[in-house]
Design a protein around this motif. Sequence first.
Motif, PDB file in Angstrom:
ATOM      1  N   PRO A  25       0.758  -1.247   0.197  1.00 37.03           N
ATOM      2  CA  PRO A  25       0.112   0.248  -0.046  1.00 37.03           C
ATOM      3  C   PRO A  25       0.895   1.271  -0.136  1.00 37.03           C
ATOM      4  CG  PRO A  25       0.139  -0.894   2.106  1.00 37.03           C
ATOM      5  CD  PRO A  25       0.813  -1.942   1.242  1.00 37.03           C
ATOM      6  N   GLU A  26       0.208   2.126  -0.627  1.00 36.22           N
ATOM      7  CA  GLU A  26       1.069   3.562  -0.296  1.00 36.22           C
ATOM      8  C   GLU A  26       0.990   4.078   0.819  1.00 36.22           C
ATOM      9  OE1 GLU A  26       1.754   6.029  -3.533  1.00 36.22           O
ATOM     10  OE2 GLU A  26       1.880   4.166  -4.435  1.00 36.22           O
ATOM     11  N   PHE A  27       1.853   4.917   1.136  1.00 34.96           N
ATOM     12  CA  PHE A  27       1.964   5.572   2.329  1.00 34.96           C
ATOM     13  C   PHE A  27       0.782   6.640   2.268  1.00 34.96           C
ATOM     14  CE2 PHE A  27       3.723   9.090   5.220  1.00 34.96           C
ATOM     15  CZ  PHE A  27       4.071   8.218   6.550  1.00 34.96           C
ATOM     16  N   TRP A  28       0.187   6.774   3.774  1.00 35.47           N
ATOM     17  CA  TRP A  28      -1.183   7.644   3.767  1.00 35.47           C
ATOM     18  C   TRP A  28      -0.489   9.155   3.830  1.00 35.47           C
ATOM     19  CZ3 TRP A  28      -2.318   4.567   8.875  1.00 35.47           C
ATOM     20  CH2 TRP A  28      -3.218   3.570   8.562  1.00 35.47           C
ATOM     21  N   ARG A  29      -0.963   9.881   2.751  1.00 27.24           N
ATOM     22  CA  ARG A  29      -0.690  11.150   2.633  1.00 27.24           C
ATOM     23  C   ARG A  29      -1.478  12.247   3.707  1.00 27.24           C
ATOM     24  NH1 ARG A  29       4.352  11.637   2.075  1.00 27.24           N
ATOM     25  NH2 ARG A  29       5.220   9.851   0.905  1.00 27.24           N
ATOM     26  N   GLN A  30      -2.741  11.633   3.440  1.00 25.33           N
ATOM     27  CA  GLN A  30      -3.789  12.302   4.302  1.00 25.33           C
ATOM     28  C   GLN A  30      -4.457  10.999   4.966  1.00 25.33           C
ATOM     29  OE1 GLN A  30      -5.910  14.886   1.525  1.00 25.33           O
ATOM     30  NE2 GLN A  30      -7.709  13.820   2.697  1.00 25.33           N
ATOM     31  N   THR A  31      -4.992  11.409   6.138  1.00 24.70           N
ATOM     32  CA  THR A  31      -5.775  10.727   6.929  1.00 24.70           C
ATOM     33  C   THR A  31      -7.090  11.075   7.354  1.00 24.70           C
ATOM     34  OG1 THR A  31      -4.810  10.883   8.997  1.00 24.70           O
ATOM     35  CG2 THR A  31      -3.978   8.983   7.417  1.00 24.70           C
ATOM     36  N   ASP A  32      -8.225  10.346   7.642  1.00 24.06           N
ATOM     37  CA  ASP A  32      -9.366  10.925   8.077  1.00 24.06           C
ATOM     38  C   ASP A  32      -9.925  10.370   9.261  1.00 24.06           C
ATOM     39  OD1 ASP A  32     -12.160  11.742   8.214  1.00 24.06           O
ATOM     40  OD2 ASP A  32     -12.661  10.038   6.966  1.00 24.06           O
ATOM     41  N   VAL A  33      -9.420   9.227   9.586  1.00 24.73           N
ATOM     42  CA  VAL A  33      -9.996   8.848  11.065  1.00 24.73           C
ATOM     43  C   VAL A  33      -8.498   8.651  12.030  1.00 24.73           C
ATOM     44  CG1 VAL A  33     -10.853   7.023  12.446  1.00 24.73           C
ATOM     45  CG2 VAL A  33     -11.745   7.414  10.114  1.00 24.73           C
ATOM     46  N   VAL A  34      -7.612   8.174  11.151  1.00 28.68           N
ATOM     47  CA  VAL A  34      -6.207   7.973  11.801  1.00 28.68           C
ATOM     48  C   VAL A  34      -5.740   9.441  12.185  1.00 28.68           C
ATOM     49  CG1 VAL A  34      -3.577   7.339  11.231  1.00 28.68           C
ATOM     50  CG2 VAL A  34      -5.473   5.776  11.006  1.00 28.68           C
ATOM     51  N   GLY A  35      -5.233   9.401  13.528  1.00 31.08           N
ATOM     52  CA  GLY A  35      -4.857  10.659  13.984  1.00 31.08           C
ATOM     53  C   GLY A  35      -5.567  11.459  14.769  1.00 31.08           C
ATOM     54  N   LYS A  36      -6.905  11.091  14.668  1.00 32.28           N
ATOM     55  CA  LYS A  36      -8.080  11.924  15.420  1.00 32.28           C
ATOM     56  C   LYS A  36      -7.950  11.618  16.547  1.00 32.28           C
ATOM     57  CE  LYS A  36      -9.632  14.324  11.886  1.00 32.28           C
ATOM     58  NZ  LYS A  36      -8.458  13.941  10.899  1.00 32.28           N
ATOM     59  N   PRO A  37      -8.196  12.608  17.752  1.00 36.97           N
ATOM     60  CA  PRO A  37      -8.179  12.388  18.976  1.00 36.97           C
ATOM     61  C   PRO A  37      -9.603  11.758  19.468  1.00 36.97           C
ATOM     62  CG  PRO A  37      -8.943  14.581  18.611  1.00 36.97           C
ATOM     63  CD  PRO A  37      -8.453  13.871  17.249  1.00 36.97           C
ATOM     64  N   LEU A  38      -9.844  10.353  19.045  1.00 38.10           N
ATOM     65  CA  LEU A  38     -10.956   9.576  19.386  1.00 38.10           C
ATOM     66  C   LEU A  38     -10.747   9.146  20.576  1.00 38.10           C
ATOM     67  CD1 LEU A  38     -12.133   7.484  16.254  1.00 38.10           C
ATOM     68  CD2 LEU A  38     -12.667   9.941  16.775  1.00 38.10           C
ATOM     69  N   PRO A  39     -12.013   9.079  21.654  1.00 35.86           N
ATOM     70  CA  PRO A  39     -11.911   8.677  23.080  1.00 35.86           C
ATOM     71  C   PRO A  39     -11.809   7.160  22.660  1.00 35.86           C
ATOM     72  CG  PRO A  39     -13.839  10.029  22.721  1.00 35.86           C
ATOM     73  CD  PRO A  39     -13.096  10.044  21.309  1.00 35.86           C
ATOM     74  N   ARG A  40     -11.239   6.142  23.784  1.00 37.48           N
ATOM     75  CA  ARG A  40     -11.220   4.866  23.813  1.00 37.48           C
ATOM     76  C   ARG A  40     -12.411   4.119  23.498  1.00 37.48           C
ATOM     77  NH1 ARG A  40      -6.214   3.450  27.165  1.00 37.48           N
ATOM     78  NH2 ARG A  40      -5.135   5.544  27.261  1.00 37.48           N
ATOM     79  N   VAL A  41     -12.211   3.187  22.642  1.00 38.28           N
ATOM     80  CA  VAL A  41     -13.434   2.326  22.037  1.00 38.28           C
ATOM     81  C   VAL A  41     -14.010   1.503  23.400  1.00 38.28           C
ATOM     82  CG1 VAL A  41     -12.615   2.022  19.740  1.00 38.28           C
ATOM     83  CG2 VAL A  41     -11.997   0.274  21.504  1.00 38.28           C
ATOM     84  N   ASP A  42     -13.068   1.410  24.554  1.00 35.33           N
ATOM     85  CA  ASP A  42     -13.499   0.831  25.631  1.00 35.33           C
ATOM     86  C   ASP A  42     -13.593   1.779  26.858  1.00 35.33           C
ATOM     87  OD1 ASP A  42     -10.862   0.981  25.929  1.00 35.33           O
ATOM     88  OD2 ASP A  42     -10.321  -1.260  26.138  1.00 35.33           O
ATOM     89  N   ALA A  43     -13.773   2.760  26.609  1.00 36.73           N
ATOM     90  CA  ALA A  43     -13.658   3.841  27.714  1.00 36.73           C
ATOM     91  C   ALA A  43     -15.051   3.547  28.631  1.00 36.73           C
ATOM     92  CB  ALA A  43     -13.680   5.198  27.154  1.00 36.73           C
ATOM     93  N   TYR A  44     -16.041   3.293  28.162  1.00 38.65           N
ATOM     94  CA  TYR A  44     -17.381   3.128  28.890  1.00 38.65           C
ATOM     95  C   TYR A  44     -16.965   1.847  29.966  1.00 38.65           C
ATOM     96  CZ  TYR A  44     -21.952   2.317  30.507  1.00 38.65           C
ATOM     97  OH  TYR A  44     -23.083   1.951  31.475  1.00 38.65           O
ATOM     98  N   GLU A  45     -16.735   0.881  29.287  1.00 43.57           N
ATOM     99  CA  GLU A  45     -16.456  -0.478  30.057  1.00 43.57           C
ATOM    100  C   GLU A  45     -15.484  -0.117  31.187  1.00 43.57           C
ATOM    101  OE1 GLU A  45     -16.504  -0.077  26.663  1.00 43.57           O
ATOM    102  OE2 GLU A  45     -17.594  -1.864  25.733  1.00 43.57           O
ATOM    103  N   ARG A  46     -14.388   0.572  30.884  1.00 44.23           N
ATOM    104  CA  ARG A  46     -13.142   0.797  31.781  1.00 44.23           C
ATOM    105  C   ARG A  46     -13.771   1.644  32.930  1.00 44.23           C
ATOM    106  NH1 ARG A  46      -8.003  -1.077  30.456  1.00 44.23           N
ATOM    107  NH2 ARG A  46      -7.904  -1.534  28.202  1.00 44.23           N
ATOM    108  N   VAL A  47     -14.577   2.620  32.608  1.00 45.28           N
ATOM    109  CA  VAL A  47     -14.861   3.632  33.548  1.00 45.28           C
ATOM    110  C   VAL A  47     -16.068   3.071  34.356  1.00 45.28           C
ATOM    111  CG1 VAL A  47     -15.676   5.841  34.013  1.00 45.28           C
ATOM    112  CG2 VAL A  47     -14.043   5.491  32.178  1.00 45.28           C
ATOM    113  N   SER A  48     -17.105   2.335  33.849  1.00 43.09           N
ATOM    114  CA  SER A  48     -18.184   2.000  34.401  1.00 43.09           C
ATOM    115  C   SER A  48     -18.006   0.675  35.300  1.00 43.09           C
ATOM    116  CB  SER A  48     -19.347   1.681  33.617  1.00 43.09           C
ATOM    117  OG  SER A  48     -18.715   0.381  32.514  1.00 43.09           O
ATOM    118  N   GLY A  49     -16.810  -0.010  35.098  1.00 40.15           N
ATOM    119  CA  GLY A  49     -16.614  -1.113  35.805  1.00 40.15           C
ATOM    120  C   GLY A  49     -17.095  -2.365  35.041  1.00 40.15           C
TER     121      GLY A  49
END
Lengths: 774, 329
Positions: A25-49
Amino acid sequence: MTTKDKIYYREGLPVPETPDPENSPEFWRQTDVVGKPLPRVDAYERVSGTAVYPSDILLPNMIYGAMLRSPHPNAKVKGIDTSAAEKMDGVRAIITGQSAEAKNVKWKYRDQQVPLFASHCRFEGEAVAAVAADTRYQAADAARAIKVDYEILDFAVDYEHALDASAAKVGGKGNLLNEERYGRGDLDKGFAEADVVLEETYRTPCELHTPMEPHGCVANWERDRLTVWESSQGVYAVQSRIAEALDLPLSKVRAVGHYMGGGFGSKLWPGKYTVLCCLLAKKTARPVKMMLSREETYLCVGNRPASTMRIKAGVKKDGTLTALEFDCSGPSGAYPAGGVQLVDWLVRDLYRCANVRTSSKDILINAGPARPFRAPGHPQGAWALEQMVDALAEKIDMDPVALRLKNIPLESQAREGAPPYTTTGLRQCLERGAEQFDWRESIKRINGHNGRDNHLKRGIGVGACLWIAGDGGPPSTVIIKLYKDGSVNLNMGASDIGTGTKTVMAQVAAEELGVHPSVIQIEHADTATTQFATPSGGSKTVPTEAPTVRNAAISLKQALITMAAEDLKVDRDELNYIGDEIVWSGDDSKKIRITELSTLQKRGEVIGVGYRGPNPEDKVVNPFAAQFCELEVNTLSGEIRILRFLGAHDSGRVLNRLTFDNQVYGGIVMGVGLGLTENRQLDENQTGKLCNRNWHDYKLPTALDVPLVMSSLPIELDDPESNNTGAKGLGEPVTIPTAAAIANALYMATGVRFTRAPVTPMAVIRELSKKEKG
Amino acid sequence: MLPKFSYVRPDKLAQAVKHLETDKAVIHAGGTDLLGCLRERIMDGDLLVSLGGLKGLAGIKETADGGLSIGALTTITEVSENRLVRDKYPGLAQGAAEVASPQLRNQGTLGGNLCQKPRCWYFRGEFHCLRKGGGLCFAIKGENQFHAIFGHDKICAITHPSDTAPVLVALNASVDVVGPAVNRSIAVEDLHVPPAEDVRAETVLKRGEIITRITIPAPAPNLYSSYRKIRARRSWDFALAGAALAFAMDGDRVSRANVVLSGAAPVPWRSTAMEEVLSGSTLTAETIFRAARAAVAEARPLAGNQYKVEMFRGMLEEELRKVGKGGEV
């Protein structure tokens, strides 16, 4: 179908082009999702117990294990009497070195094989017996009721005197485990060329791993198949070590570790406790849970070894480093464990220098064996080297940042053939870090401040580093499954040790597939249901797994394009995957929605398989960093207050800014512990036992000890050669230069070179009064 | 692992006293350290007597003479935040605020804070030390960087862990004690036991006795009070060196100085040497210098805590400079 699946796909944003199967694959010159400050996918599970950690596992009929450990640092077990313990309520099994199930079981400390229960206990906490009982309390009480007749032997716990002729012998033979030497160039010539030569001895303490979740596991047998839930950084390492110890085929050992409460290197492999838990489960025909107490983890499952480092360095007036000489020693503990591993690496490799010689002595002492501790060896080496560089800068009247900039290496001098780095971000880390920190103006401001008659003195300091690894590499296999409704399952063996691995991998897959990260479900860290992965350590999980995830996503897209070619009856080379649809390049009205592909609908799912490709040949991929610190010292009380910290890190592409910054802040906090508060204290003159075995006595930094202001400055250099994502490791460099930067700031504030970490108020007062008395 | 124990929660003080008369009964007030002591088996308790059901043991009220009466179950947080305390005895509010961490201050009580078990790592660890009935104080020749420089008499070198006790001693406070025989009042200064008297006891309280209230006399005219604490880390830690000051001021002259050190000795340590230099003096640079020196002149540091001599001296200098300057240097 055509409208229902829309919620799964991002709209109006292009996905990266799908390469032909034979191309990279080519090196990503621009990204749409990668690099974004997305909260953790499992944040709810971790925080809620609701996240289930190994400590939370509760199986029907489960009972509990406990261990009896040697209370002496050096003792022979002459006899064990379990009769009283056996009669206690709830006790179902006791295993000692004499038990049939344990007699022939071996454990390994590096290349040294030892019996599971050694009759000669070489450190406080070494296993003597294990018990299983109906409750945790019954198990612990029964372990206490086992009577052991010990022959107590002299001990050696001070590595600085363990090589003396009079010192007790840890393993019967000498206490020098290993001495490694390295050299390049001509050291005498290097020192002869120098205008200034300085020599100093630096020391760092033994630090204890303190993950929130202690080590432990649950073991359960279903006939001949064993399942182990282990708080671990790598389930495949658990599987292989247990299979080896118990002589089982890999297929009969399943290790699971979805969530784990931190490891920092101490959970890269299981422990004797894991093997014993499995044996107890077998003997009792019950699931057994055994979580260690904090005291046990402090004694038995690792530490960052202390170090003593003599460094001698030569520099020309123009800032050219001409010679570096470095002798270090440190303890493995009671068994081989890499007591000086990588301590000299920064001296060998961080700065351009033609003439280098190092020696490293690994020493045995009667204390718990070391385990890797976030960036093994590096923070210790940085403590010595980075202070020495500052001292040299002062002597030649050069700015310490400028001196470092003068000696930036473009190749890895310590490796065979001095291969170049794909990128050396050290210059940018120093330059842009100093700029954002306002380095030059801060010096002026502080000089003015310290000139006043005031007992509160300020200082700023810098520390730089590289990390020997952080490149990642094979092996890794990842499978991505696309369900017929367009949702996605990402299947990988790697553990998320709290760094955000799952989140980052979801972003990589989302980037390639054009789906929302939230529709990607991750299955991971289970040897029975996911693919082989090496443990999460060495700052290599992102650079290993992210490129593999990308390859898996591409493989999936290629499979879908092939299916679309069949449905649309056109050549697959003329089709483009654009996210929710595959479109013919000849006429964009000829297209098909992904979820309408007939083969997908028929099979129910399609999979893509990705493998980690090789690293670049003849090039080295390492992360670099510079950190900057400002602090205030109360010269009357000895108190130190860290005012601000900046971490400038070149770890290639930032895949998620939030998890990136988390690592930077966390690494700085941990480095503050090394610099200011943490120190394993053994009762050296009397019993050899551990003095600080709780959180009051073993002083982790608290919220008030960490910097008031911390900032993270990513130095994002394009690094297409490193791997297909351009991301390098981050988790370890973040803690390497921290303590050294603090020490350099302390020097500016006080005029004292604090050669011994941690620098507590006690140390400040000791050194300042020494200075006062001349 | 906790040992087995029973738990009672009487609602009458007399019942609590009765329960506490039984062998191996221990008081459960805030409980912040009790469970730890039981888990580490440094306290041999099998009956926990909760004071939580007793009425009237919490809260702060003004006394007829203008002092304060503080219920023993008043939380440390309340002591640190209470307006009366802050107005009358800022030093006590500061001392309370320096205790442990916010969670522990919310739960811990003033009475419990005065009756704490020591934090010596030999006492708390698997060492059969003198204070636990063994034959040796490991700290005297061992790792003693956190230990006492005064009052250990080479018998036992714990430091008293309380941050409120030094202030209460400096403020001439006393505790009301209810017990099986007689109810009595004890000056906080006399509450704690030096090792030379009895190395197994931390307080003079007898079996069955409970501290119910802490009484502080009306503030002296122009009272200046303060508490300062240095620790190895900035929160959730005990004093390396601490000092409570209570000065009756007459203009810029100290008419009467009370100085009590923490982190210094097995009991809150009254520095009479420093009090003598200060009482009747104005706080000139020279007096401050002499007073701080006097405070440590009689120190008997051990091998690892010589630094405390310099640390106390420096800290006391800094603290004395603040007097009369609104607490700022």
